[in-house]
Design a protein around this motif. Structure first.
Motif, PDB file in Angstrom:
ATOM      1  N   GLN A   6       6.054  -1.146   2.467  1.00 37.11           N
ATOM      2  CA  GLN A   6       5.177  -1.313   1.318  1.00 37.11           C
ATOM      3  C   GLN A   6       5.903  -0.853   0.062  1.00 37.11           C
ATOM      4  O   GLN A   6       6.623   0.149   0.075  1.00 37.11           O
ATOM      5  N   THR A  20       0.122  -4.123  -8.544  1.00 40.21           N
ATOM      6  CA  THR A  20       0.257  -4.983  -7.367  1.00 40.21           C
ATOM      7  C   THR A  20       1.095  -4.281  -6.319  1.00 40.21           C
ATOM      8  O   THR A  20       2.204  -3.822  -6.604  1.00 40.21           O
ATOM      9  N   ILE A  21       0.555  -4.201  -5.112  1.00 43.55           N
ATOM     10  CA  ILE A  21       1.212  -3.562  -3.982  1.00 43.55           C
ATOM     11  C   ILE A  21       1.696  -4.652  -3.033  1.00 43.55           C
ATOM     12  O   ILE A  21       0.945  -5.579  -2.718  1.00 43.55           O
ATOM     13  N   GLN A  22       2.934  -4.522  -2.590  1.00 44.41           N
ATOM     14  CA  GLN A  22       3.512  -5.513  -1.698  1.00 44.41           C
ATOM     15  C   GLN A  22       3.591  -4.978  -0.274  1.00 44.41           C
ATOM     16  O   GLN A  22       3.859  -3.791  -0.062  1.00 44.41           O
ATOM     17  N   CYS A  23       3.404  -5.862   0.684  1.00 47.77           N
ATOM     18  CA  CYS A  23       3.511  -5.525   2.104  1.00 47.77           C
ATOM     19  C   CYS A  23       4.399  -6.567   2.775  1.00 47.77           C
ATOM     20  O   CYS A  23       4.104  -7.772   2.706  1.00 47.77           O
ATOM     21  N   GLN A  24       5.457  -6.098   3.417  1.00 48.60           N
ATOM     22  CA  GLN A  24       6.421  -6.982   4.071  1.00 48.60           C
ATOM     23  C   GLN A  24       6.544  -6.584   5.540  1.00 48.60           C
ATOM     24  O   GLN A  24       6.701  -5.400   5.847  1.00 48.60           O
ATOM     25  N   TRP A  34      -5.822  -5.033   4.549  1.00 43.91           N
ATOM     26  CA  TRP A  34      -5.648  -3.992   3.533  1.00 43.91           C
ATOM     27  C   TRP A  34      -6.774  -2.981   3.660  1.00 43.91           C
ATOM     28  O   TRP A  34      -7.957  -3.350   3.700  1.00 43.91           O
ATOM     29  N   ARG A  70      -1.467 -14.120   0.273  1.00 50.90           N
ATOM     30  CA  ARG A  70      -0.700 -14.127   1.516  1.00 50.90           C
ATOM     31  C   ARG A  70      -0.008 -15.486   1.612  1.00 50.90           C
ATOM     32  O   ARG A  70      -0.496 -16.392   2.288  1.00 50.90           O
ATOM     33  N   SER A  76       2.293 -10.066   2.088  1.00 46.94           N
ATOM     34  CA  SER A  76       1.002 -10.081   1.406  1.00 46.94           C
ATOM     35  C   SER A  76       1.063  -9.135   0.207  1.00 46.94           C
ATOM     36  O   SER A  76       1.867  -8.199   0.192  1.00 46.94           O
ATOM     37  N   THR A  77       0.230  -9.393  -0.784  1.00 46.87           N
ATOM     38  CA  THR A  77       0.086  -8.467  -1.901  1.00 46.87           C
ATOM     39  C   THR A  77      -1.379  -8.154  -2.131  1.00 46.87           C
ATOM     40  O   THR A  77      -2.259  -8.992  -1.883  1.00 46.87           O
ATOM     41  N   THR A  79      -3.649  -6.503  -5.323  1.00 44.69           N
ATOM     42  CA  THR A  79      -3.669  -6.045  -6.700  1.00 44.69           C
ATOM     43  C   THR A  79      -4.927  -5.220  -6.921  1.00 44.69           C
ATOM     44  O   THR A  79      -6.025  -5.632  -6.525  1.00 44.69           O
ATOM     45  N   CYS A  93      -1.431  -1.245   4.276  1.00 43.67           N
ATOM     46  CA  CYS A  93      -1.355  -2.575   4.854  1.00 43.67           C
ATOM     47  C   CYS A  93      -1.254  -2.414   6.367  1.00 43.67           C
ATOM     48  O   CYS A  93      -0.605  -1.480   6.851  1.00 43.67           O
TER      49      CYS A  93
END
Lengths: 115, 115
Positions: A6, A20-24, A34, A70, A76-77, A79, A93
């Protein structure tokens, strides 16, 4: 299991702004979620991020406040929009499906402080 | 709606001793899954152990075991030979078979391990 990252790991933001938070994920997953964890509390599901369609929100959470994207099966992000101090939480996430049976794994979380 | 209850907000144990954390849940489903997650101060949610409701045998993972009582809707976690690294917040979680992987969490139990 899955390796989930994240970004950012933490941030301090001013009220009225958005983050905005990113999840990979390191592999394709069927489901991404989330969660929010307010200080000293348990986890609450915000929404399920659906690949190629709108997210499914839980009661009390709305798309205008927490828009989610997504674009594919590994990313996915989330916000957090028009932030207020009440949005100060850890945002996590998590992923499920596609080879890990019924288990659900979590990212390291993003600690958000709104001043 | 499903609910998960952890009645012990805090527990403590001496190093090398055994401790049991309690969890009860309420559901009308017959098929579901139960989990214990550990959240150390790093805030990473770590899956400790899982139990399928259709299995009568209690799950065991090294020093961690569960006592699953389906009729009583009880799912306790036993930690044997407690170590300092076991100190964390522990969450019990429930997931019905048909829900699309959505987890419901208990309020958590903060475990302290004393040297």
């Amino acid at each position: 299991s899955a390796v989930i990252s994240q970004k950012p790991s933490r941030d301090i933001c001013q009220r009225g702004t958005s983050l905005t938070i990113q999840c990979q994920v390191d592999s394709q997953v069927t489901m991404m979620f989330w969660y929010r964890q307010q200080p000293g509390q348990s986890l609450t599901l915000i929404a399920t991020a659906n690949q190629g369609s709108e997210a499914t929100y839980e009661s009390g959470f709305v798309i205008d406040k927490f828009p989610i994207s997504r674009p594919n099966l590994t990313f996915s992000t989330l916000t957090v929009s028009n932030m207020s101090p009440e949005d100060s939480s850890i945002y996590l996430c998590s992923v499920a499906g596609q080879g890990f049976s019924y288990e659900q794994y979590f990212g390291p979380g993003t600690r958000l402080t709104v001043t | 709606a499903q609910t998960v209850t952890q009645s012990q907000p805090e527990m403590s144990v001496q190093e090398a001793e055994t401790v049991t954390l309690s969890c009860t849940y309420d559901t009308s489903e017959s098929d579901y899954y139960l989990f214990w997650y550990k959240q150390p101060p790093s805030r990473q949610m770590i899956l400790v152990i899982r139990q399928e409701a259709y299995k009568q045998q209690n799950a065991t993972e090294n020093r961690f075991s569960v006592n699953f009582q389906k009729a009583a809707k009880s799912f306790s976690l036993k930690i044997s030979d407690s170590q300092l690294g076991d100190a964390a917040m522990y969450f019990c979680a429930y997931r019905p078979e048909t829900s699309g992987s959505r987890l419901t969490f208990g309020e958590g139990t903060q475990l302290t391990v004393n040297p």
